[in-house]
Design an enzyme around this catalytic site. Structure first.
Site, PDB file in Angstrom:
ATOM      1  N   TRP A 103      -8.557  -0.863   0.811  1.00  0.00           N
ATOM      2  CA  TRP A 103      -8.111  -0.601  -0.565  1.00  0.00           C
ATOM      3  C   TRP A 103      -8.270  -1.842  -1.419  1.00  0.00           C
ATOM      4  CZ3 TRP A 103      -8.466   4.176  -1.398  1.00  0.00           C
ATOM      5  CH2 TRP A 103      -8.030   5.128  -0.466  1.00  0.00           C
ATOM      6  N   ASP A 173      -0.929  -3.507  -5.742  1.00  0.00           N
ATOM      7  CA  ASP A 173      -1.101  -2.106  -5.358  1.00  0.00           C
ATOM      8  C   ASP A 173      -0.041  -1.844  -4.292  1.00  0.00           C
ATOM      9  OD1 ASP A 173      -1.756   0.325  -4.274  1.00  0.00           O
ATOM     10  OD2 ASP A 173      -3.831  -0.198  -3.776  1.00  0.00           O
ATOM     11  N   LYS A 197       2.294   8.888  -1.229  1.00  0.00           N
ATOM     12  CA  LYS A 197       2.750   8.386   0.068  1.00  0.00           C
ATOM     13  C   LYS A 197       4.271   8.359   0.146  1.00  0.00           C
ATOM     14  CE  LYS A 197      -1.665   6.862   0.576  1.00  0.00           C
ATOM     15  NZ  LYS A 197      -2.688   6.232  -0.250  1.00  0.00           N
TER      16      LYS A 197
END
Ligand code: PLP
Length: 361
Positions: A103, A173, A197
């Site tokens: 990511w 993030d 999530k």
């Protein structure tokens, strides 16, 4: 099947049962409204109460100070990979990225389209089995911001403390561990998280941005890609994802009722200790992440062979434990045990692991 199984998926992921029950109960008609949340206008008083309630609960839960704006955007964390540099990386400036997994690499790739980017640290040579040590991080004091990924969903590593960025604005993030423990928002300039999530179903992205950053945003950005649009319009410039925001509201209420972020941390540590304990006490299972970088959200581990891993995942599914197959870049298994994942599911997995080792070890 109406019986719920244990859902170890990495995202979209398990939601608190009381939240699903409330949503189900009120799906046809919100109390006192007579319409479904799926049908109401985003300009209605009802939705105003939902989105303002979500914002108020976010501030209360995470102690978000008044000089931070809270936005509910679309496009996932992936669109933030672009919006962050579009808004915060000025022409001629540079940004620092810490690379701890897939990511962060994707985030950096988008920033490279906008301007100059430096890798402040990377643990790629170790196949991302850890977060960098402080002395490995090479910061540029003139950087427009430092970007890092708080929890690496794929590799199963998590920062214990945020990196010290000095006076450089820190951008995170936090998609896969937001609100899994207390967070000191003041240390950050911007935090973003795809909700699917730990917060809500897919479709909404939470952005928390400090006021003073807004003045740096260059003129001429596309309206939808400019944070100032969403600040000015309170996330209502266009139709927001009404249903995911409604569910987030319920999740936040649940988090507060359960005792807030300290209580989440206590539970997550307990679940993590149980599962990592089972891995450590066996010669059969082998964790991917180094001990001091282990994630409490995504537990990655290998078995002695790929055939055994396949068999393990298949048998686990049959035993009512879904989503344990690891991401292809790590292989093996991954158990995602977010806030809403019950300890009973971890106990069931540990029992299953012991039995599988006994019969296949
Ligand atoms: C899942 C995930 C993403 C991608 O989120 P989308 O909302 O699908 O764009 C980004 N970063 C991290 C850390 C993630 O876990």
């Amino acid at each position: 099947m109406t019986e719920r199984i244990f859902n170890f998926a990495a995202g979209p992921a398990v939601l608190p049962l009381p939240v699903l029950e409330e949503a189900q109960r009120d799906l046809l008609a919100l109390p006192g409204v007579g319409m479904s949340v799926l049908e109401i206008s985003h300009r209605s008083k009802t939705f105003d109460e939902i989105i303002l309630g979500a914002e108020a609960d976010l501030r209360k839960l995470a102690g978000i100070p008044d000089n931070y704006r809270i936005l509910f955007l679309q496009g996932g964390a992936s669109l933030q990979f672009s919006m962050v540099p579009m808004n915060l990386l000025p022409q001629g400036g540079t940004a620092d990225y810490i690379i701890t997994g897939s990511w962060s690499k994707k985030a950096m790739k988008e920033a490279q389209r906008i301007g100059q980017v430096s890798v402040a640290a990377t643990t790629e040579p170790d196949n991302f089995n850890r977060t960098p040590r402080p002395e490995e991080i090479k910061l540029n004091p003139a950087a427009a911001y430092l970007h890092f990924t708080t929890n690496n969903t794929i590799f199963g590593t998590e920062w214990r403390h945020e990196p010290d960025s000095g006076d450089v604005p820190l951008v995170a993030d936090a998609s896969s561990d937001i609100f899994s423990r207390p967070i000191d928002v003041k240390k950050y300039a911007l935090i973003y998280a795809g909700a699917q999530k730990n917060l809500a179903p897919a479709g909404v992205t939470l952005v928390i941005i400090r006021d003073d950053l807004l003045s740096r945003i260059p003129k001429g950005l596309h309206t939808m890609l400019d944070y100032q649009t969403h600040v000015k319009e309170r996330s209502l410039y266009n139709t927001p994802p009404v249903f995911p925001i409604y569910i987030m509201r319920l999740v936040l209420k649940w988090l507060i009722q359960q005792g807030g972020l300290e209580e989440m941390e206590r539970r997550n540590k307990k679940k993590g200790d149980l599962l990592y304990g089972a891995i450590d006490s066996s010669g059969f299972y082998r964790g991917h992440a180094l001990q001091d970088s282990r994630s409490l959200m995504n537990v990655t581990f290998r078995l002695p062979s790929e055939e055994l891993e396949k068999e393990f995942v298949n048998q686990a599914t049959r035993a009512g434990m879904d989503g344990l197959k690891g991401h292809r870049s790590v292989g093996g298994c991954r158990a995602s045990i977010y806030n809403a994942f019950p300890i009973e599911g971890v106990e069931a997995l540990v029992g299953f692991m012991k039995e599988f080792e006994r019969t296949h070890g």
